[in-house]
Design a protein around this motif. Structure first.
Motif, short mmCIF file in Angstrom:
data_model
loop_
_atom_site.label_atom_id
_atom_site.label_comp_id
_atom_site.label_asym_id
_atom_site.label_seq_id
_atom_site.Cartn_x
_atom_site.Cartn_y
_atom_site.Cartn_z
N CYS A 593 0.83 -1.21 0.00
CA CYS A 593 0.00 0.00 0.00
C CYS A 593 0.86 1.25 0.00
O CYS A 593 0.60 2.21 -0.74
CB CYS A 593 -0.93 0.00 1.21
N ARG A 594 1.88 1.28 0.83
CA ARG A 594 2.68 2.49 0.96
C ARG A 594 3.50 2.80 -0.28
O ARG A 594 4.05 3.89 -0.41
CB ARG A 594 3.61 2.37 2.18
N ASP A 595 3.63 1.83 -1.20
CA ASP A 595 4.33 2.11 -2.46
C ASP A 595 3.53 3.07 -3.34
O ASP A 595 4.11 3.80 -4.15
CB ASP A 595 4.59 0.80 -3.22
N CYS A 596 2.20 3.06 -3.20
CA CYS A 596 1.35 3.92 -4.02
C CYS A 596 0.62 5.00 -3.21
O CYS A 596 0.24 6.03 -3.76
CB CYS A 596 0.29 3.09 -4.76
N HIS A 597 0.42 4.75 -1.93
CA HIS A 597 -0.38 5.64 -1.11
C HIS A 597 0.46 6.25 0.01
O HIS A 597 1.21 5.54 0.70
CB HIS A 597 -1.58 4.90 -0.50
N HIS A 598 0.29 7.55 0.22
CA HIS A 598 1.00 8.25 1.28
C HIS A 598 0.50 7.79 2.65
O HIS A 598 -0.70 7.71 2.90
CB HIS A 598 0.78 9.76 1.13
N ASP A 599 1.43 7.46 3.54
CA ASP A 599 1.09 7.01 4.89
C ASP A 599 0.80 8.24 5.75
O ASP A 599 1.71 8.96 6.17
CB ASP A 599 2.24 6.19 5.47
N VAL A 600 -0.50 8.49 6.00
CA VAL A 600 -0.87 9.67 6.80
C VAL A 600 -0.42 9.52 8.25
O VAL A 600 -0.38 10.50 9.00
CB VAL A 600 -2.39 9.89 6.74
N HIS A 601 -0.10 8.26 8.67
CA HIS A 601 0.35 8.06 10.05
C HIS A 601 1.86 8.16 10.18
O HIS A 601 2.39 7.98 11.29
CB HIS A 601 -0.12 6.69 10.54
N GLU A 602 2.56 8.43 9.05
CA GLU A 602 4.02 8.60 9.05
C GLU A 602 4.73 7.40 9.67
O GLU A 602 5.67 7.53 10.46
CB GLU A 602 4.41 9.87 9.79
N GLY A 603 4.25 6.19 9.38
CA GLY A 603 4.92 4.99 9.85
C GLY A 603 4.67 4.62 11.29
O GLY A 603 5.24 3.64 11.79
N ALA A 604 3.82 5.35 12.00
CA ALA A 604 3.62 5.09 13.42
C ALA A 604 2.93 3.75 13.67
O ALA A 604 3.07 3.17 14.75
CB ALA A 604 2.79 6.22 14.04
N TYR A 605 2.19 3.21 12.66
CA TYR A 605 1.47 1.97 12.88
C TYR A 605 1.91 0.87 11.91
O TYR A 605 1.15 -0.03 11.57
CB TYR A 605 -0.04 2.22 12.74
N GLY A 606 3.14 0.98 11.46
CA GLY A 606 3.70 -0.06 10.62
C GLY A 606 3.23 0.03 9.17
O GLY A 606 2.61 1.02 8.77
N SER A 607 3.52 -1.01 8.40
CA SER A 607 3.20 -1.00 6.98
C SER A 607 1.99 -1.86 6.63
O SER A 607 1.60 -1.93 5.48
CB SER A 607 4.41 -1.49 6.18
N ALA A 608 1.40 -2.53 7.62
CA ALA A 608 0.25 -3.40 7.34
C ALA A 608 -1.03 -2.58 7.32
O ALA A 608 -1.85 -2.65 8.24
CB ALA A 608 0.18 -4.52 8.38
#
Length: 844
Positions: A593-608
């Motif tokens: 998901c993070r390859d195409c979508h910006h992580d609004v949590h800035e990695g705080a909850y992992g990549s799943a």
């Protein structure tokens, strides 16, 4: 808040001018210019209803708003669409210069959708400014946009001067909704022009525009003679003043072409005479011209045919061709076929029209140099063997299929039927000896396919249309399907080179490969000759199985070389970026998901990301994730967006499960009932509450069930509220007059007589005189006038007997004089009962 409540309590308990003035100093601010005359505490109730605030009733009751109230009640106009309070869009107390109209609720004045008012701005209306229709000004100087008529005659005051109400109310029949005039025919008019005006629109009148006759759009034309001269100027001067135009002219034809029957004059108009203008012959309108030909035409033959009249040859038509001359009777030579259409001078040569060549014989060779015909292959005497009649070159007797070695079928037969023998016999040489296709037709294949043309072609099918006979699959083992079947042969076989040896897609489409070889050479894995790539299965041929919104996403959105800014964009970026061109090399940015979508949590909850989010919608986080903690989402909370509670400065964890942590500002009880809101309220709906009033020792019965909480808990405090009736109903006790409770010294235990269902109908126990029958339905004052309860009727009733009230001289005049005359006793109960005075029973 507490100070405000104390101030209100002080005003109620200790009324006075000083406190009232202090209260009105709390005004939110000056009123707008429109309401400045009400800007003092004496006029607050003009807009504020006691106990209810600013209500729609008071707003719409204003004299300027009464038409608006009627429109809302009828469900018409923009305001009828809104169910909110007026104050939602019209706010006040913001100063004299504040505009009381807030356009933001309807999208702003510039972008306002006029369709919401029930009146569409189409046609001419869409080109006008707002003030062109909304001309009314309020007393504040602001333009009023309400109470504008939506009918045509509401703004346009009968521009056509119609006198009939049905036409004034039916503008759209001619103008449509936009105001622009439609092109109408008589059948499209909203009325019968012939019946209403006594002038039917027929012929060219029916095709004319309305304004052609009704100048300046004035349809109320006064009565005037319905004659041609009233609109049309006569081109005849004074020649036909006494005659009607309709005798020659009519609206069905062009005015210049009169429908006068010239045959009634003895000189019918034929041929060129029928095409001439009347003035060509009638040069003097008041004089009849002569009917002889020579009166208009000079003799071109110079008296060559002086023994004959012109009509013997030319008739009365004005044609130069002799159409009345009987050639067979006078010359013994019948003119047929091409001979009949020839001009006389084609055969009868000579210098000038007065000389005509005379023929000695009527043989074909006398005119036609037959020795040069057909390259000398036939004798001169053989003309009639093939040709049917004179002047006709078509062969009528010769049968090509019978009399030659080459049968004519298909296109060859059509050439003969069309008389195009020269297509095959260009030099009139009919004995050619050519029987094979190659003898007449050039081989466009340069012999590469042999001499057997009939294997693919046939004379019954167009040379280039070989589909009906040529079987591409049988002859070449390559079936033509889809787009291949639609293509021209030259698209695959340029320069008619048919033996190419190419059988795979890449053989012909290598240069057309949009994938530039990245996906291999087996094009038929995904594509078919029909169109597109219907055989491609993303879930089977790639490592990424699409679900949810990915199934509806355009390929270009995911298969990009790089995202704008070189990192995955935020959610919703595709709505604001134009769709890029398709990159048929299909670059893949990644599989997570993070390859195409910006992580609004800035990695705080992992990549799943899938542990919380669902591909069907990024905004719909999985509610089960939230249910793992101490606070489970239900009802209204389950429909809220995450950021409603988890703001940027509030992390996704640690908010707590207590209602008061988020709803402290919503607590209308001012914390008087504690922080445990869940005892009365639920997440599904804040109201109504499920508080059990019996748990505090005061069960709600009768009218108390219908009362609002604020009716008893007036200041928002719920603790310490008394439970006895007198504490709340002291005002009712003091105001009671039937009977007066304070005057008679009634106790304050209201429940002795009253119940919680209704205050009226007290159950006071009448101890000394039991109330039965009709007495039970009486008001107390009926027997105790003047609130005299110690003794009825001011002390006059000593004993509780019927006669004391109903006898002679008593306050109730039920005792009839006949009773006293007949000597009836005063013991009324002997005959009557308390349930009803009548009927009575006779005493024994």
């Amino acid at each position: 808040m507490r100070a405000a409540l104390l101030l209100v309590l002080g005003v109620v308990l200790f009324p006075g001018t000083a406190l009232a003035d202090e209260f009105f100093k709390l005004s939110p601010g000056p009123l707008s210019k429109a309401h400045e005359e009400f800007d003092n505490h004496d006029n607050c109730t003009k807009c504020h209803e006691l106990g209810a605030g600013v209500t729609n009733f008071l707003c719409l009751d204003c004299h300027q708003h009464r038409p608006l109230r009627d429109a809302i009640k009828a469900g018409k106009g923009l305001h009828a669409r809104f169910k909110d309070q007026c104050r939602t869009c019209h706010t006040d107390h913001k100063g004299r210069e504040h505009l009381i109209v807030d356009w933001s609720g309807v999208g702003g004045r510039r972008d306002f959708d006029h369709e919401k008012t029930g009146f569409s701005l189409v046609g001419v209306h869409g080109e006008l400014t707002c003030t062109a229709c909304h001309k009314k000004k309020l007393k504040s100087g602001v333009t009023s946009y309400a109470s504008v008529a939506i009918t045509c005659d509401g703004c346009h005051k009968n521009p056509h001067q119609f006198t009939s109400a049905d036409l004034r109310k039916n503008c759209e029949s001619c103008h449509g909704k936009g105001g622009k005039t439609k092109k109408l025919e008589p059948k499209d008019l909203p009325f019968d022009h012939g019946e209403r005006t006594k002038f039917a629109l027929t012929g060219r009148h029916g095709k004319a525009e309305c304004v052609d006759c009704h100048r300046n759009a004035d349809m109320g034309v006064p009565d005037r003679p319905r004659v041609c001269a009233s609109c049309h100027k006569s081109p005849h001067g004074n020649a036909f003043v006494a005659k009607n135009c309709e005798k020659c002219h009519g609206p069905e034809v062009v005015f210049a072409r009169a429908n006068f029957d010239h045959g009634t004059t003895g000189f019918p108009l034929r041929s060129k005479h029928a095409t001439k203008q009347c003035a060509k012959c009638h040069k003097a309108t008041d004089k009849k011209p002569a009917s002889e030909c020579l009166s208009c035409h000079k003799d071109p033959h110079r008296r060559r045919f002086s023994g004959l009249s012109c009509g013997n040859c030319h008739g009365i038509g004005g044609s130069k061709r002799p159409d009345s001359f009987d050639h067979k009777a006078r010359t013994k030579f019948l003119l047929t076929a091409g001979h009949a259409s020839l001009d006389c001078r084609k055969c009868h040569r000579g210098k000038g029209p007065r000389r005509f060549e005379k023929f000695e014989t009527s043989d074909c060779a006398s005119c036609h140099a037959h020795e040069k015909a057909h390259q000398g292959q036939f004798e001169s005497s053989e003309c009639e063997r093939c040709h049917k009649e004179g002047g006709n070159k078509n062969v009528a007797k010769f049968d090509h299929n019978r009399d030659s070695r080459f049968a004519l079928v298909g296109f060859h037969a059509e050439l003969e039927q069309q008389g195009k023998c020269r297509s095959c016999h260009p030099t009139d040489a009919f004995r050619t000896g050519k029987l094979a296709c190659k003898d007449c037709h050039q081989d466009s294949h340069d012999g590469s396919l042999g001499d057997a043309c009939e294997r693919c072609h046939a004379p019954t099918v167009n040379f280039v249309d070989t589909d009906e006979k040529f079987d591409h699959l049988r002859v070449t083992t390559f079936a033509l399907e889809g787009r291949h079947a639609e293509a021209d042969c030259e698209d695959c076989h340029p320069e008619r080179q048919y033996k190419t040896g190419k059988t795979t897609c890449i053989d012909c489409h290598r240069e057309d490969d949009p994938h530039v070889g990245k996906l291999g050479e087996k094009c038929d894995t995904c594509h078919t000759p029909h169109k597109g790539a219907p055989k491609f299965k993303h879930e089977e041929m790639t490592k990424f199985v699409r679900t949810g919104v990915h199934l509806d996403t355009q390929c270009q959105r995911c298969h990009v070389v790089s995202f704008p800014g070189s990192k995955p964009p935020v959610v919703g970026w595709a709505k604001h970026v134009p769709l890029p061109a398709m990159d048929f090399q299909f670059p893949a940015p990644g599989s997570e998901c993070r390859d195409c979508h910006h992580d609004v949590h800035e990695g705080a909850y992992g990549s799943a990301c899938e542990s919380c989010h669902d591909p069907s919608s990024f905004q719909n986080a999985n509610a089960a994730v939230h249910d793992t903690g101490s606070f489970r989402l239900q009802g209204t909370h389950d429909r809220l967006r995450c950021e409603r509670c988890h703001e940027p400065d509030r992390p996704l964890t640690g908010l707590g499960a207590m209602c008061q942590l988020c709803h402290l500002g919503d607590d209308i009880h001012n914390n008087s009932l504690g922080p445990n809101c869940g005892r009365c309220h639920s997440q599904f709906d804040w109201a109504p509450a499920r508080f059990n009033h019996t748990s505090i020792g005061f069960a709600l019965r009768g009218a108390h069930k219908l009362a609002r909480c604020r009716d008893c808990h007036t200041i928002g405090s719920y603790a310490g509220t008394p439970t006895d009736c007198y504490a709340c109903h002291q005002g009712d006790y003091l105001a009671a007059t039937r009977p007066s409770h304070p005057m008679l010294g009634f106790g304050t235990d209201c429940a002795t007589c009253h119940n919680s269902t209704t205050f009226r109908g007290a159950k006071y126990q009448h101890l000394r005189f039991a109330l039965r029958g009709a007495h039970q339905a009486l008001f107390c004052e009926s027997c105790h006038p003047g609130s005299q309860y110690e003794q009825a009727f001011g002390g006059r009733v000593v004993a509780f007997e019927c006669f004391a009230c109903h006898g002679a001289g008593g306050p109730v005049t039920d005792w009839p004089q006949s009773h006293e005359r007949d000597g009836y006793p005063t013991s009324c109960e002997l005959c009557h009962i308390e349930a009803a005075w009548v009927p009575a029973r006779r005493p024994r």
